[in-house]
Design an enzyme around this catalytic site. Sequence first.
Site, short mmCIF file in Angstrom:
data_model
loop_
_atom_site.label_atom_id
_atom_site.label_comp_id
_atom_site.label_asym_id
_atom_site.label_seq_id
_atom_site.Cartn_x
_atom_site.Cartn_y
_atom_site.Cartn_z
N GLY A 39 -99.33 -48.38 -32.66
CA GLY A 39 -100.58 -48.38 -33.42
C GLY A 39 -101.66 -49.17 -32.71
N CYS A 42 -106.10 -51.14 -32.98
CA CYS A 42 -106.75 -50.56 -34.17
C CYS A 42 -105.91 -50.76 -35.42
CB CYS A 42 -107.01 -49.07 -33.95
SG CYS A 42 -107.61 -48.25 -35.42
N ALA A 270 -116.95 -62.95 -30.68
CA ALA A 270 -116.93 -61.47 -30.74
C ALA A 270 -118.08 -60.95 -29.90
CB ALA A 270 -117.04 -61.00 -32.18
N HIS A 446 -123.26 -32.91 -57.91
CA HIS A 446 -124.10 -33.92 -58.54
C HIS A 446 -123.32 -34.59 -59.66
CE1 HIS A 446 -127.64 -35.90 -60.15
NE2 HIS A 446 -127.27 -35.46 -61.36
P1 NAI Z 1 -120.34 -55.64 -29.49
O1 NAI Z 1 -120.64 -55.13 -28.14
O2 NAI Z 1 -120.51 -54.76 -30.67
O3 NAI Z 1 -121.26 -56.93 -29.79
C1 NAI Z 1 -121.25 -58.05 -28.97
C2 NAI Z 1 -122.52 -58.84 -29.23
O4 NAI Z 1 -122.38 -60.11 -28.62
C3 NAI Z 1 -123.76 -58.21 -28.64
O5 NAI Z 1 -124.76 -58.14 -29.63
C4 NAI Z 1 -124.16 -59.17 -27.51
O6 NAI Z 1 -125.54 -59.25 -27.32
C5 NAI Z 1 -123.61 -60.49 -28.03
N1 NAI Z 1 -123.30 -61.48 -27.01
C6 NAI Z 1 -122.75 -61.27 -25.79
N2 NAI Z 1 -122.55 -62.45 -25.16
C7 NAI Z 1 -122.97 -63.43 -26.02
C8 NAI Z 1 -122.99 -64.85 -25.98
N3 NAI Z 1 -122.53 -65.51 -24.91
N4 NAI Z 1 -123.47 -65.54 -27.04
C9 NAI Z 1 -123.93 -64.85 -28.13
N5 NAI Z 1 -123.93 -63.51 -28.22
C10 NAI Z 1 -123.44 -62.80 -27.20
O7 NAI Z 1 -118.87 -56.25 -29.38
P2 NAI Z 1 -117.81 -56.67 -30.51
O8 NAI Z 1 -118.48 -56.91 -31.81
O9 NAI Z 1 -117.01 -57.76 -29.90
O10 NAI Z 1 -116.91 -55.38 -30.64
C11 NAI Z 1 -116.18 -54.91 -29.51
C12 NAI Z 1 -115.96 -53.42 -29.60
O11 NAI Z 1 -115.04 -53.13 -30.60
C13 NAI Z 1 -117.22 -52.65 -29.92
O12 NAI Z 1 -117.80 -52.20 -28.72
C14 NAI Z 1 -116.74 -51.51 -30.75
O13 NAI Z 1 -116.65 -50.38 -29.94
C15 NAI Z 1 -115.35 -51.89 -31.21
N6 NAI Z 1 -115.33 -52.05 -32.67
C16 NAI Z 1 -115.66 -50.99 -33.44
C17 NAI Z 1 -115.67 -51.12 -34.80
C18 NAI Z 1 -116.08 -49.95 -35.62
O14 NAI Z 1 -116.17 -48.86 -35.09
N7 NAI Z 1 -116.36 -50.11 -36.90
C19 NAI Z 1 -115.31 -52.35 -35.47
C20 NAI Z 1 -115.01 -53.40 -34.56
C21 NAI Z 1 -115.00 -53.23 -33.21
#
Ligand code: NAI
Length: 469
Positions: A39, A42, A270, A446
């Site tokens: 799994g 995810c 994150a 609706h």
């Molecule tokens: P993300 O790429 O969405 O966001 C990371 C953020 O951190 C960005 O806004 C960036 O500007 C900021 N950042 C980078 N370095 C930094 C620093 N040193 N200090 C402060 N801010 C900083 O990455 P995230 O949230 O870690 O998620 C990773 C991946 O996981 C995503 O690309 C997504 O594809 C996947 N994901 C998808 C979900 C969904 O589809 N609902 C849910 C959770 C994750």
Amino acid sequence: MALTYDAVVIGGGPGGYVCAIRLGQLGKKTLVIERDKLGGVCLNVGCIPSKALIHASKVYRKAKDGAAMGIDGSDLRIDYAKTVAWKDGITGKLSSGIGQLLKGNKVDVLVGSARFDGPGRIAVAKADGTSETVHYGDAVIATGSTPIQIPGFVYDQKLILDSTGALALQQVPKSMAILGGGVIGLELGDVFARLGTQVTVVEALDKLLASMDPDLVRPVQQKQAKLGVKHLLGHKAISWSKTADDKVDLLVNDKAGAEVHVVVDHVLVAVGRRPNSRDLGLETLGLQPDAKGFLTVDRQQRTAVARVFAIGDVVGQPMLAHKASAEGEVAAEVIAGKPGAAFDHMVIPNVVYTDPEIATVGPMLHELEAAGRKVKTGRFHFAALGRAMTANAGEGFARVIADEATGVIVGVQVVGAEASELIASAGLAVEMAATAHDVALTIHAHPTLAEALLEAAHAATGHPLHQLK
Ligand code: NAI
């Protein structure tokens, strides 16, 4: 004795296990090698457990904020350890379900860490210290991704957490700083803020969810602010130290370089994820990842090395489970020699499970504008929708974006309650090249939230029904 398979899939996440099921169905003798639980991220430490906590925290918050509906939630309490146990029960059930699915499709599973050992050979290191050699006809790399680490913020999963550590907390923290105002930062920030944690989001850029159209993000940002979440935009985390009472004293710099201290129980980092392409012995195949560690593939998921395929996070953005699964199916069909199998990036829905949810399919409006594409849009606000009012969920809107000349829908965006569910029919509309008129002609039940799409489609045709022009 060495094991021999037609196809070997490295990684049992939503890319790898789906690929293996399909390979099994197509008559290939298939092995999945997984070092942890079936799994992948995810199911075990990502999408599924986070959605369980998102749901539980919403139930709690809705009851707490139910005064307008005559619900007195003033004495409400949460037994969070029980919530976490409930969440873990769900992931356990789903993981064993995947085991059964693989077995039912005659796919074998080997628990261990896989490493290529020259073309056609994989060495598998097992937990008991022994190793196994596997010979393959075709191999699929589905090894996923890992949270990026910021220098100085080593994950100890006590004070400095990645998303896995945050999902495993056994009690609701009093305070938490989240580095990164992206998808994970906002989803988990929502969870803890709803449960009463004082959340501070530190985002390096001057906006949250930077790749999204700003008006989609605004309702989420406003609702978080209402819950007391502090957004430190344009701030950079510099360092941290442990206080005398075992808290984190986080030092951040604002845009002007001024120092800000935030003292919190935990810091959740994150800031994105990096592909798992290291330590796979790729050099023994002559396969080189790009500068960021991603593997380059063609539309049939082939890498540069014959009979070695790659799918999911390890091949690049978007890092989404459903993209990985779709790529897995393509790889399996190509391996099995099915003609015409190829991956199409056009219609991949993207959902952010915040409150309200954001769900999109197709390009962002600002991307279309930057590309000079002539489009027309129609928008409908949830505040004007009866079903949204009855669900006490009036925030947000649905937007249909259609080609100006033909009316064919190129994208749909929803920020609002159940946007994650509404986007499915929008994806179908884009996939089938429906026009805004087609959707406007489709009778929607609706009262439902899906009527937001119907109304937005009407608006895109220039003939809105339940709103004045
Ligand atoms: P993300 O790429 O969405 O966001 C990371 C953020 O951190 C960005 O806004 C960036 O500007 C900021 N950042 C980078 N370095 C930094 C620093 N040193 N200090 C402060 N801010 C900083 O990455 P995230 O949230 O870690 O998620 C990773 C991946 O996981 C995503 O690309 C997504 O594809 C996947 N994901 C998808 C979900 C969904 O589809 N609902 C849910 C959770 C994750």
